[in-house]
Design a protein around this motif. Structure first.
Motif, mmCIF file in Angstrom:
data_model
loop_
_atom_site.group_PDB
_atom_site.id
_atom_site.type_symbol
_atom_site.label_atom_id
_atom_site.label_comp_id
_atom_site.label_asym_id
_atom_site.label_seq_id
_atom_site.Cartn_x
_atom_site.Cartn_y
_atom_site.Cartn_z
ATOM 1 N N THR A 91 66.073 83.284 -97.870
ATOM 2 C CA THR A 91 66.768 84.025 -98.916
ATOM 3 C C THR A 91 66.030 85.358 -99.074
ATOM 4 O OG1 THR A 91 65.412 83.207 -100.742
ATOM 5 C CG2 THR A 91 67.356 81.866 -100.113
ATOM 6 N N MET A 92 66.699 86.309 -99.695
ATOM 7 C CA MET A 92 66.065 87.607 -99.927
ATOM 8 C C MET A 92 64.799 87.434 -100.777
ATOM 9 S SD MET A 92 67.822 89.731 -98.291
ATOM 10 C CE MET A 92 69.433 90.246 -97.777
ATOM 11 N N ASP A 93 64.864 86.562 -101.777
ATOM 12 C CA ASP A 93 63.694 86.345 -102.646
ATOM 13 C C ASP A 93 62.534 85.697 -101.881
ATOM 14 O OD1 ASP A 93 64.923 87.477 -104.837
ATOM 15 O OD2 ASP A 93 65.548 85.561 -105.703
ATOM 16 N N GLN A 94 62.831 84.728 -101.020
ATOM 17 C CA GLN A 94 61.784 84.093 -100.223
ATOM 18 C C GLN A 94 61.128 85.117 -99.302
ATOM 19 O OE1 GLN A 94 64.227 81.139 -98.370
ATOM 20 N NE2 GLN A 94 63.874 79.606 -99.960
ATOM 21 N N ALA A 95 61.937 85.917 -98.623
ATOM 22 C CA ALA A 95 61.398 86.941 -97.714
ATOM 23 C C ALA A 95 60.567 87.958 -98.481
ATOM 24 C CB ALA A 95 62.534 87.633 -96.967
ATOM 25 N N LYS A 96 61.046 88.349 -99.644
ATOM 26 C CA LYS A 96 60.311 89.319 -100.460
ATOM 27 C C LYS A 96 58.932 88.772 -100.850
ATOM 28 C CE LYS A 96 61.028 92.187 -104.538
ATOM 29 N NZ LYS A 96 61.947 92.534 -105.620
ATOM 30 N N GLU A 97 58.894 87.500 -101.209
ATOM 31 C CA GLU A 97 57.621 86.883 -101.601
ATOM 32 C C GLU A 97 56.660 86.783 -100.411
ATOM 33 O OE1 GLU A 97 55.923 82.895 -103.832
ATOM 34 O OE2 GLU A 97 58.033 83.421 -104.073
#
Length: 168
Positions: free
Chosen positions: A46-52
């Motif tokens: 997910t975008m949030d997982q990648a961002k983290e």
């Protein structure tokens, strides 16, 4: 989860790939563990997982040591006009071969198109709901001018294309 999605997962697993479903924090930890282990793995996050993951991995010190820079507007224009790939916030660690030829974002995408096809490369940059992130990829850079295998590593990153995270 609908039958269509289950069928898609079944097809993916049948091709020899794994699909993992877990809580967001567990997925992030699995990706971090893959990176630090040095083992190659690819993740659709997910975008949030990648961002983290990228916030943890791409520290200012690591960006500097990888010589990572944003691809210039001129190079983006060349990528669009010659390769028909639209990139926006693409970053790459440019290098030179022993003969002095530059290997940057354009050459990386050009090699990707040769190896995987234009549709595959474009589909990664066109993703809307996920990010493709490679941990410790086995990619070998080859100078398109003299066919020399380049030493070192070309790091890459993009908001839509998670890029690579490699044990340094």
């Amino acid at each position: 989860m609908g039958q269509s999605l289950v069928n898609d997962i079944d097809t993916i697993v049948g091709s020899g790939k794994a699909v993992i479903s877990a809580e967001e924090c567990s997925v992030v930890e699995i990706v971090k563990e893959a990176i630090t282990s040095g083992k190659p793995a690819s993740f659709y996050l997910t975008m949030d997982q990648a961002k983290e993951v990228k916030a943890w991995y791409w520290t200012p010190e690591r960006i500097e040591s990888a010589n990572m820079t944003v691809v210039s507007d001129e190079e983006k224009s060349k990528i669009k006009s010659e390769l028909d790939v639209e990139v926006h916030d693409f970053r790459f660690s440019r290098t030179k071969c022993a003969n002095g030829h530059t290997y940057g974002g354009f050459e990386f995408l050009q090699q990707g198109i040769r190896e995987h096809g234009l549709d595959a490369v474009k589909s990664i940059f066109d993703m809307k709901n996920s990010t493709f992130l490679q941990a410790n990829p086995t990619f070998l850079m080859i100078c398109p001018t003299c066919n020399e295998m380049l030493r070192g590593w070309g790091y890459y990153d993009c908001d839509r294309y998670g890029g690579c995270c490699k044990t340094m």
